[in-house]
Design a protein around this motif. Structure first.
Motif, mmCIF file in Angstrom:
data_model
loop_
_atom_site.group_PDB
_atom_site.id
_atom_site.type_symbol
_atom_site.label_atom_id
_atom_site.label_comp_id
_atom_site.label_asym_id
_atom_site.label_seq_id
_atom_site.Cartn_x
_atom_site.Cartn_y
_atom_site.Cartn_z
ATOM 1 N N ARG A 88 31.993 54.126 29.258
ATOM 2 C CA ARG A 88 33.217 53.070 29.099
ATOM 3 C C ARG A 88 33.049 52.080 30.384
ATOM 4 O O ARG A 88 33.912 52.748 31.196
ATOM 5 N N MET A 89 32.680 51.053 30.046
ATOM 6 C CA MET A 89 32.621 50.052 31.015
ATOM 7 C C MET A 89 33.683 49.400 30.997
ATOM 8 O O MET A 89 34.154 48.573 29.971
ATOM 9 N N GLU A 90 34.733 49.291 31.967
ATOM 10 C CA GLU A 90 36.159 48.518 32.045
ATOM 11 C C GLU A 90 36.025 47.422 32.843
ATOM 12 O O GLU A 90 35.660 47.574 33.946
ATOM 13 N N ILE A 91 36.292 46.225 32.441
ATOM 14 C CA ILE A 91 36.228 45.253 33.014
ATOM 15 C C ILE A 91 37.782 44.263 32.900
ATOM 16 O O ILE A 91 38.141 44.095 31.765
ATOM 17 N N ASP A 92 38.403 44.014 34.087
ATOM 18 C CA ASP A 92 39.486 43.053 34.220
ATOM 19 C C ASP A 92 38.895 41.986 34.882
ATOM 20 O O ASP A 92 38.694 41.832 35.907
ATOM 21 N N GLN A 93 38.726 40.884 34.008
ATOM 22 C CA GLN A 93 38.306 39.451 34.499
ATOM 23 C C GLN A 93 39.391 38.626 34.448
ATOM 24 O O GLN A 93 40.144 38.250 33.753
ATOM 25 N N TRP A 94 39.367 37.911 35.554
ATOM 26 C CA TRP A 94 40.177 36.573 35.906
ATOM 27 C C TRP A 94 39.276 35.417 35.872
ATOM 28 O O TRP A 94 38.792 35.115 37.157
ATOM 29 N N ALA A 95 39.118 34.693 34.897
ATOM 30 C CA ALA A 95 38.293 33.394 35.058
ATOM 31 C C ALA A 95 38.831 32.458 35.261
ATOM 32 O O ALA A 95 39.937 31.988 34.836
#
Lengths: 180, 364
Positions: free
Chosen positions: B128-135
């Motif tokens: 489970r790859m969890e990514i919290d992204q702020w673009a």
């Protein structure tokens, strides 16, 4: 019915009635300018925009129908490239229209006379303001008064724009004018 | 006949089809029903997880439905009041997307995972790859990413019950690409990475200059899309590079990556949904429960993963039409997915939250 009450009535439930009454006409207007594919979405969008802006609608100033046509015209303006493409396609209509298509049926007689390419070219050459007036009258049979309300321009301007545009359109028909 | 009549008949395209009239009626009805909810939703977008979770909980209470999971393969048909065809749903999603108010960052929290059958009669979601992204939307801001491998969890409530009966183990060995690999329920620590404006340029250049056959397909950027916005053909060419038998599945995945990964202005997001509405072969699979237990409307099309026949589904929130994720659901297992039942989730991407934000990027 006071103006205020009319707005409330309109906001509350009249949208359904207005949709049933005007959707076909709005659709045909948008489709005439941008083709059916875009009209499939944009005609409905017209009513959604109207719904969102319902509190700016002033029944004392204009009727529902011209108000909707005004919104549709604004939405059409966002698709200028598509409109130009459509007229360009119609310039070639005489040779490229597929057999038995709907498009084929409605343009048959105009193309048969060789008018279509010239009219399409003349339409493409009109200024946006002039074209809005011409198409509201020619496609949707709005009265001069309704056009003025829809485009928020003075009544007199409708007449002058229409005359200027018609002159150009007639010229494009050239020597065939006498036979009409 | 004068020139005005001639123009009238030259341009006449006839009346709309019944479907178009019905669809417009439905969109107007939804707009009339939900103006307040939609405004509330826009302000919710940046607030973050806790509010979104609360909203999801409300939805769960409100909707009485039969979940579809590995043990109940049948999908519940959509209720009679909402939009019914995939096209209607996607056009409604387009209308909703057009309302979004942009902010400094496009903030998305996603978990990508893979289901593995475990001896003992249950399945877990692992890798489970969890990514919290702020673009960033401003050219001078950094993009900020927090990422980690989250611990494995049972897929459905039924899987959870079976896992508990098996003594709630926290370590498993699963078969992945022919290898037995260890999986654990423990999450790894978060890692923070940033893309500076220079990094972004470098990355774009690398993608552009890559000529070998193994080059990853170039990522469509928000900037590229904005350049061709208003021209559906060009936008489709940019976003939908797939071809062949499973083109629709490829298109769904491409649209998902683009809409979730890129800071895309509201009007372009709306346009992408409208493009998706035109992709042939996408059907509404009705309401389902995603692996987080949220109710979603599923738009499905056949797909394939190596030797497994799947349905690739795009999941949307039935109320706000925001993207909730994608999942591949097993239709017919192959040798590499032996033991997985039809109707069970094969792999998925869960959107925990997404929306515009003016906050300073911080760890979830």
């Amino acid at each position: 019915v006071t103006a205020e009450a009319a707005v409330e009535l309109f906001a509350a439930g009249d949208f359904t009635a207005s949709y049933e009454e005007n959707f076909d006409a709005i659709y045909r207007y948008v489709a005439a300018r941008l083709g059916r594919d875009i009209a499939d979405d944009l005609a409905a969008e017209t009513f959604l925009v109207a719904f969102r802006k319902r509190h700016t609608f002033d029944p004392a100033r204009a009727g529902m129908r011209p108000w909707l046509f005004g919104i549709a015209t604004n939405l059409v303006a966002d698709h200028r490239r598509a409109e130009t493409r459509r007229y360009r396609a119609l310039m070639r209509a005489g040779t490229e229209v597929a057999e038995d298509s709907h498009e084929n049926r409605v343009v048959t007689w105009v193309t048969a006379e060789g008018f279509a390419p010239r009219l399409a070219k003349a339409l493409a050459g009109l200024s946006r303001g002039d074209r809005d007036v011409v198409l509201l009258v020619a496609v949707s049979q709005l009265s001069h008064e309704e056009v003025a309300e829809a485009l928020r321009i003075p009544y007199g301007t409708v007449g002058s724009r229409l005359n200027r545009a018609r002159r150009k359109l007639r010229l494009s028909l050239g020597h065939l004018e006498e036979e009409i | 006949m004068d020139e005005l009549n001639m123009i009238g008949s030259l341009l006449d395209e006839g009346s709309p089809s019944d479907e178009v009239v019905q669809e417009g009626r439905e969109r107007l009805r939804l707009a009339r029903m939900a103006p307040r909810r939609r405004r509330a939703h826009v302000s919710l977008a940046g607030v973050g997880l806790s509010v979104a979770a609360a909203a999801a909980a409300v939805v769960l209470v409100a909707v009485v439905g039969v979940s579809r999971s590995s043990d109940t393969p049948a999908a519940r048909p959509s209720s009679s009041s909402g939009p019914v065809t995939a096209q209607q749903i996607l056009l409604t999603a387009a209308t909703q997307a057009a309302q979004e108010v942009p902010g400094r960052y496009w903030h998305t929290h996603t978990i990508t995972s893979q289901a593995y059958p475990i001896r003992g009669g249950y399945s877990i979601l692992a890798a489970r790859m969890e990514i919290d992204q702020w673009a960033a939307t401003r050219p001078k801001d950094n993009d900020v990413f927090f990422s980690r491998f989250a611990g494995a969890v049972p897929v459905t409530a039924a899987d959870r019950a079976a896992w508990q009966r098996a003594g709630s183990p926290s370590r498993w060995t699963v078969l992945s690409n022919g290898d037995h690999i260890p999986e654990t329920s423990r999450s790894e620590a978060w890692q923070k990475t940033q893309n500076t404006p220079a990094d972004r340029r470098e990355l774009a250049k690398m993608e552009k200059d890559c000529t070998s056959k193994t080059c990853p397909p170039p990522t469509a950027t928000s900037q590229q899309a904005q350049k061709v916005a208003g021209n559906p053909q060009e936008l489709a060419k940019l976003l939908f590079p797939s071809s062949g038998k499973y083109q629709a599945a490829g298109d769904i995945m491409s649209a998902f990556s683009f809409l979730v990964g890129q800071p895309v202005p509201a009007d372009v997001r709306a346009e992408v949904f409208r493009l998706l509405a035109k992709v042939p072969g996408v059907r509404s699979a009705g309401e389902v429960k995603d692996t987080s237990g949220r109710t979603a409307v599923a738009l499905a099309t056949p797909g394939r993963d190596v030797d497994t026949a799947v349905d690739t589904e795009l999941l949307l929130d039935p109320t706000t039409y925001q993207i909730l994720g994608t999942q591949d659901v097993v239709v017919k297992a192959g040798p590499s997915s032996k033991g997985m039942r039809p109707g069970s989730v094969f792999q998925n991407q869960v959107v925990v939250s997404l929306g515009w934000s003016n906050e300073t990027p911080h760890q979830p």
